[in-house]
Design a protein around this motif. Sequence first.
Motif, short mmCIF file in Angstrom:
data_model
loop_
_atom_site.label_atom_id
_atom_site.label_comp_id
_atom_site.label_asym_id
_atom_site.label_seq_id
_atom_site.Cartn_x
_atom_site.Cartn_y
_atom_site.Cartn_z
N UNK A 309 -49.60 -42.00 13.89
CA UNK A 309 -48.47 -41.31 13.29
C UNK A 309 -48.78 -40.75 11.91
N UNK A 310 -49.92 -41.13 11.33
CA UNK A 310 -50.20 -40.74 9.95
C UNK A 310 -50.30 -39.23 9.75
N UNK A 311 -50.95 -38.49 10.66
CA UNK A 311 -50.96 -37.03 10.45
C UNK A 311 -49.55 -36.43 10.37
N UNK A 312 -48.65 -36.92 11.21
CA UNK A 312 -47.27 -36.40 11.18
C UNK A 312 -46.60 -36.77 9.85
N UNK A 313 -46.78 -38.01 9.41
CA UNK A 313 -46.20 -38.45 8.13
C UNK A 313 -46.68 -37.55 7.00
N UNK A 314 -47.98 -37.31 6.95
CA UNK A 314 -48.55 -36.50 5.88
C UNK A 314 -48.08 -35.05 5.95
N UNK A 315 -47.84 -34.57 7.16
CA UNK A 315 -47.37 -33.19 7.31
C UNK A 315 -45.96 -33.01 6.78
N UNK A 316 -45.21 -34.12 6.64
CA UNK A 316 -43.84 -34.06 6.15
C UNK A 316 -43.73 -34.46 4.68
N UNK A 317 -44.86 -34.69 4.03
CA UNK A 317 -44.83 -35.06 2.62
C UNK A 317 -44.65 -33.81 1.76
N UNK A 319 -46.00 -34.25 -1.63
CA UNK A 319 -47.24 -34.49 -2.36
C UNK A 319 -47.77 -35.85 -1.92
N UNK A 320 -49.09 -35.95 -1.78
CA UNK A 320 -49.72 -37.20 -1.35
C UNK A 320 -50.45 -37.85 -2.52
N UNK A 321 -50.31 -39.17 -2.61
CA UNK A 321 -50.85 -39.90 -3.76
C UNK A 321 -52.09 -40.70 -3.36
N UNK A 322 -53.20 -40.42 -4.04
CA UNK A 322 -54.38 -41.29 -3.99
C UNK A 322 -54.24 -42.25 -5.16
N UNK A 323 -53.88 -43.47 -4.87
CA UNK A 323 -53.53 -44.40 -5.94
C UNK A 323 -54.53 -45.54 -6.01
N UNK A 324 -55.31 -45.59 -7.08
CA UNK A 324 -56.34 -46.61 -7.23
C UNK A 324 -56.25 -47.24 -8.62
N UNK A 325 -56.90 -48.39 -8.73
CA UNK A 325 -57.07 -48.99 -10.04
C UNK A 325 -58.22 -48.29 -10.77
N UNK A 326 -58.00 -47.98 -12.02
CA UNK A 326 -59.06 -47.35 -12.82
C UNK A 326 -60.23 -48.30 -13.06
N UNK A 344 -56.06 -33.81 2.65
CA UNK A 344 -56.42 -32.39 2.55
C UNK A 344 -56.04 -31.64 3.82
N UNK A 345 -56.32 -32.25 4.98
CA UNK A 345 -56.02 -31.59 6.25
C UNK A 345 -54.54 -31.35 6.44
N UNK A 346 -53.71 -32.17 5.77
CA UNK A 346 -52.25 -32.00 5.90
C UNK A 346 -51.76 -30.75 5.18
N UNK A 347 -52.59 -30.19 4.32
CA UNK A 347 -52.21 -28.97 3.61
C UNK A 347 -51.17 -29.19 2.53
N UNK A 348 -51.18 -30.38 1.94
CA UNK A 348 -50.24 -30.68 0.86
C UNK A 348 -51.01 -31.03 -0.41
N UNK A 349 -50.42 -30.76 -1.59
CA UNK A 349 -51.11 -31.10 -2.85
C UNK A 349 -51.36 -32.60 -2.95
N UNK A 350 -52.38 -32.95 -3.73
CA UNK A 350 -52.80 -34.34 -3.89
C UNK A 350 -52.78 -34.70 -5.37
N UNK A 351 -52.30 -35.91 -5.66
CA UNK A 351 -52.44 -36.46 -7.01
C UNK A 351 -53.29 -37.71 -6.91
N UNK A 352 -54.36 -37.76 -7.70
CA UNK A 352 -55.20 -38.96 -7.78
C UNK A 352 -54.96 -39.63 -9.12
#
Length: 429
Positions: A309-317, A319-326, A344-352
Motif C-alpha cells: 500500500x505504500x506507493x498509494x500512500x505516497x501518491x496521496x501525500x 510532502x514526504x519526510x526523510x526523518x533521521x537523527x543527525x 522520488x517515484x511518487x512525484x512529490x517534494x521531499x524534506x530531509x
Amino acid sequence: MGEKKDYKNVWVFHHYATPPTMNGFTRPYNFAINMQNQGYKTTVFAASYLHFSDVNLIHDKKLFIEEDHSDVSFVFVNTPSSVKNTLARVKNMIAYYRKLFLVTKENSKKHGRPDAIIASSPHPLSLLAGIRIAKKFNVPCICEIRDLWPEAIFAFGKSKENSILGKILIAGEHWLYKRADALIFLKEGDKDYLIERNWTIDQGGEIDLSKSHYINNGVDIPSFNRQIENNALQDNDLHSGKFNVVYTGAIRPVNNVGNILDTAKLLNDNDNIQFLIYGDGNQLDYLKKRVIEEGLSNVKMKGYVDKKYMPYVLSKSSVNILNYSQTKYNWSRGNSSNKLFEYMASGKPIISTVKMGYSIIDKFDCGIELEESKPEELARAILKIKYMSEDQYNSLGQNARDGAKEYEYKKLTMKLVDVIESVGLKGSR
C-alpha cells in the motif's frame, strides 16, 4: 555429456533477502528479475527467520527449503529467531554463516556450480562466507557493502575504534576488502572510506580502488505505478483534502520520529496541515501516548501498513519526510535508503532532516535538506513547500519523478552486469 549451459549461474548471499511477497530486502530479487534477460540465473541464499516479520519459514529440522519466485530461486537457510536480544541475533548470524557451506554444497550437486558469488553485508559473516565458498569453487566473489559496519558500530557507541574489539573489526574489514574480487558500495561516498583509511594501492596500501564500484538502491517504477493502481488504501485521512505531511518507515531512535511530533506541535494551529505517520517500531507506543497527552490533533499514528500500500500512500501525500537523527549515523557519504527512491517515484517534494553528502535531493532539485534537525527548521520547510507557487511545487515533484528514473532497477542492473563481467567468471585465484 550433459546439455551445455546457456546461462551464467550467480549465487547471492544476503541474510535478509526476500521476494516482494515477504517483508525484507528485495534488492537481490529486483536485480535477479532484470538479469534474466542478460543471460543470468540467480539463486538467493537467505535466512529462514524473517527478521522484519518475526516469522520463521522452517518449523522443523530441515537444513533449508527452496522456493521459486518468478524464476528467481530462493534458498532459505534454517536459522533461529533473532528477536530476543543481541545474543540471539548473533546466534542467528552465526547459524546462517555456518550452514551456508553445507547448503551450497547440496545446491551445487542438484543445480550446478556457481559462475560468480555476490555476498552482501547486512553483517560481515556473509562476506566471509562468500569469499571462502568462492575460493572452494574457484570463482570470483563480489562483496556488496550495504553499510560500513565497523563505522556504524562505533557511531552507535557499541564499541570504540581504538578498543581491542574495534581494532579486530577494522582488521577483519580490511581482510575482506582486500580479498574480494570487486567491491560494490551502496552509497556514492563510501569509496572515500578506503582513502581515509590509507588502504588504496596509490597510498601504499593493498586495495585497488579500481575494483570499487557504486550501485545505489533503487526502485522498480513500473511495479510502483501498478501498486498505486491496484492497491488503494481505504484511509479517509489521505483523502481529506488537507496538506498531508507523510512519514513512512521504522519508528525507532535512529529515525527520530519524535522530532516530527515536536514539529506538529508548532503547527497545531494550522487546521489544513496534518501529519500521517506510517510504520512500526519500538517507539510506537511511546509516541502514541505523546500524541494523546500533548493534544496533537494534527497527528495520526497509522502503525504498520503492508508495504504493497505504500506507493498509494505516497501518491496521496503533499510532502514526504526523510526523518533521521543527525548524530546517530554518518550521513556525509550519502544515502542508500529504498524509501528515498520510492519518495522520488511518487512525484512529490521531499524534506530531509539531515543534509547528506553526495546529496541526491540536491542533485535533482526535488526537495529541501535541513542544516539542523530542529522542529523549528522542519516546520519552516513544510510551510515553505505548502505556500510556494503551484509551478514551483509541481517542478519539485517532476524533478523527483525524473530523478527516480536514474535509479530504476533496469538501469542499475546493467551496472551490476558490468561489475560481474569485469571480474571474469573463471575465478582470479
